[in-house]
Design an enzyme around this catalytic site. Structure first.
Site, mmCIF file in Angstrom:
data_model
loop_
_atom_site.group_PDB
_atom_site.id
_atom_site.type_symbol
_atom_site.label_atom_id
_atom_site.label_comp_id
_atom_site.label_asym_id
_atom_site.label_seq_id
_atom_site.Cartn_x
_atom_site.Cartn_y
_atom_site.Cartn_z
ATOM 1 N N GLY A 13 26.742 38.280 46.474
ATOM 2 C CA GLY A 13 26.985 36.894 46.299
ATOM 3 C C GLY A 13 28.048 36.436 47.581
ATOM 4 O O GLY A 13 28.311 37.061 48.489
ATOM 5 N N PHE A 14 28.222 34.967 47.405
ATOM 6 C CA PHE A 14 29.140 34.379 48.556
ATOM 7 C C PHE A 14 30.550 35.120 48.543
ATOM 8 O O PHE A 14 30.738 35.885 49.661
ATOM 9 C CB PHE A 14 29.294 32.945 48.117
ATOM 10 C CG PHE A 14 30.216 32.042 48.901
ATOM 11 C CD1 PHE A 14 30.453 32.370 50.302
ATOM 12 C CD2 PHE A 14 31.061 31.304 48.203
ATOM 13 C CE1 PHE A 14 31.526 31.453 50.813
ATOM 14 C CE2 PHE A 14 32.366 30.769 48.852
ATOM 15 C CZ PHE A 14 32.473 30.695 50.096
ATOM 16 N N GLY A 39 22.792 36.098 43.960
ATOM 17 C CA GLY A 39 23.116 36.807 44.961
ATOM 18 C C GLY A 39 22.054 36.905 45.999
ATOM 19 O O GLY A 39 20.750 36.858 45.635
ATOM 20 N N LYS A 94 27.004 35.327 29.489
ATOM 21 C CA LYS A 94 26.948 36.629 29.262
ATOM 22 C C LYS A 94 27.532 37.605 30.278
ATOM 23 O O LYS A 94 28.428 38.600 30.151
ATOM 24 C CB LYS A 94 25.593 37.413 29.142
ATOM 25 C CG LYS A 94 24.905 36.965 27.840
ATOM 26 C CD LYS A 94 23.478 37.098 27.694
ATOM 27 C CE LYS A 94 23.023 38.704 27.634
ATOM 28 N NZ LYS A 94 21.397 38.884 27.558
ATOM 29 N N ASN A 102 32.260 45.283 29.531
ATOM 30 C CA ASN A 102 31.554 46.442 30.106
ATOM 31 C C ASN A 102 32.579 47.067 31.288
ATOM 32 O O ASN A 102 33.015 47.893 31.200
ATOM 33 C CB ASN A 102 30.337 46.355 30.451
ATOM 34 C CG ASN A 102 29.244 46.149 29.578
ATOM 35 O OD1 ASN A 102 29.504 46.620 28.470
ATOM 36 N ND2 ASN A 102 28.181 45.355 29.821
ATOM 37 N N ALA A 117 37.655 37.743 38.439
ATOM 38 C CA ALA A 117 37.398 36.260 39.002
ATOM 39 C C ALA A 117 37.488 35.271 38.086
ATOM 40 O O ALA A 117 36.612 35.026 37.355
ATOM 41 C CB ALA A 117 36.396 36.138 40.084
ATOM 42 N N TYR A 148 30.250 27.898 31.241
ATOM 43 C CA TYR A 148 31.056 28.597 32.196
ATOM 44 C C TYR A 148 32.379 28.552 31.868
ATOM 45 O O TYR A 148 32.955 29.975 31.886
ATOM 46 C CB TYR A 148 30.592 27.794 33.522
ATOM 47 C CG TYR A 148 31.484 28.519 34.984
ATOM 48 C CD1 TYR A 148 31.114 29.844 35.406
ATOM 49 C CD2 TYR A 148 32.352 27.844 35.427
ATOM 50 C CE1 TYR A 148 31.686 30.296 36.342
ATOM 51 C CE2 TYR A 148 33.015 28.397 36.590
ATOM 52 C CZ TYR A 148 32.594 29.524 37.124
ATOM 53 O OH TYR A 148 33.156 30.035 38.661
ATOM 54 N N THR A 178 36.160 26.927 46.821
ATOM 55 C CA THR A 178 36.055 27.700 48.074
ATOM 56 C C THR A 178 34.664 27.462 48.646
ATOM 57 O O THR A 178 33.764 27.318 48.077
ATOM 58 C CB THR A 178 36.228 29.175 47.754
ATOM 59 O OG1 THR A 178 37.521 29.422 47.071
ATOM 60 C CG2 THR A 178 36.376 30.085 48.969
#
Ligand code: UDP
Length: 329
Positions: A13-14, A39, A94, A102, A117, A148, A178
């Site tokens: 990803g970014f 991603g 999830k 996990n 994060a 989220y 960001t």
């Protein structure tokens, strides 16, 4: 001597891909993991030839197996744009709940230090301004952003619980908006949205009256903050972001100036639960990590615009119209 090994989830990803670059540079063996829903392999293709880089195509919401030892885990897998939450709400929930569980289990088994994060979204539509880490937030659990925000809040809770009850070495970063190269042009977030519109010759879509504020941090500054927090011994959440706050309307004007587009600004409905103000209080990061942002918005935007200009026409026009149109009225 064997190199320390680090697992970076969301590695394609970014932010994840920039972290892969940074930890390769620091001399670590990097294992990137990504299910490639948001991603993109092109973000890490320059690393594939390296002996100290591996890629696992895996969804961390399912049991995570990594053979061998691990010194560090960075959990950066998650959709991060409001349009993505609408498209994949259950996966969004999830990855930060089951996925975090996990990875905490993996950290415990490997005796690895784990940094997760988190996000300024834990503050929701904040009443306290600027946002300090002690503020508990103002989140609507059943609104469109709840999938989220609440998953990230759960992530913080379970991370702290593993720290307290299982003595896992944990770090929590709260990331504010960001930007920089490798953002997806079509992810719906304001900066790629505006630059994409300018490049395609479309009008810039400001939501509401544009009076809502954000504070944009250039990616290199953020990565430095993450590195310092990981290497610190501080388990409580730390804000990392650039306090330079701007209204979205002024931001649109900056993008018009930067790109030289002749298009105009058009106003669309204000999305439900969209935070009206956002600015990090970074006193803690300054004190604990000696960190503060160095790249001004003018510099960072120039670099990012140059990056977006290198994208192909295909990438420029590849947009999920259905989701964008569902969001923008
Ligand atoms: N926004 C906008 N036009 C767009 C996309 C976003 O005016 O085409 C606004 C959005 O309503 C929000 C701000 O820009 O107030 C930042 O949105 P983004 O999706 O980038 O991230 P957020 O900080 O809301 O998670």
């Amino acid at each position: 001597m064997l190199k320390p090994r680090i697992l970076i989830t969301g590695g394609a990803g970014f932010l994840g891909s920039h972290l892969c670059d940074r930890f390769i540079k620091e001399g670590l063996h990097v294992i990137a993991m990504d299910n490639l829903i948001t991603g993109e392999l092109k973000n890490i293709q320059h690393l594939f030839h390296l002996e100290d880089f591996e890629f696992y195509h895996h969804d961390v919401s399912k049991f995570v197996h990594v053979p061998g030892n691990l010194s560090y885990i960075l959990h950066f897998a998650s959709p991060a744009s409001p349009i993505d939450y609408l498209k994949i709400p259950i996966q969004t929930l999830k990855v930060s709940s089951l996925g975090t569980h996990n990875l905490l289990g993996l950290a415990r088994a490997k005796k690895a230090r784990i940094l997760v994060a988190s996000t300024s979204e834990v503050y929701g539509d904040p009443i306290v301004h600027p946002q300090v880490e002690e503020y508990y937030g103002n989140v609507n659990p059943v609104g469109p952003r709840g999938v989220y925000d609440e998953a990230k809040r759960f992530q913080e809770a379970i991370t702290m619980a593993y720290h307290t009850y299982h003595n896992v070495e944990t770090r929590i970063i709260r990331i504010f908006n960001t930007y920089g190269p490798r953002m997806r042009l079509n992810d719906g977030r304001v900066l790629p949205a505006f630059i994409g519109q300018a490049l395609r010759g479309e009008d810039l879509t400001v939501f509401g009256d544009g009076g809502q504020t954000r504070s944009f941090c250039y990616v290199d500054d953020l990565i430095e903050g993450i590195y310092r927090l990981l290497m610190s011994d501080y388990p409580s959440p730390v804000n990392i972001g650039n306090p330079d706050e701007i209204t979205i309307l002024d931001f649109a004007k900056e993008i018009i100036k930067l790109t030289g587009t002749k298009q105009k600004i058009i106003f669309k409905d204000f999305p439900k639960d969209d935070p009206k103000q956002r600015q990090p209080d970074i006193t803690k990061a300054r004190k604990l990590l000696g960190w503060e942002p160095k790249v001004s918005r003018a510099e960072g935007l120039k670099i990012t615009y140059e990056y977006f200009k290198t994208l192909s026409q295909d990438e420029l026009y590849q947009r999920d119209h259905k989701n964008f149109d569902a969001y923008v009225k």
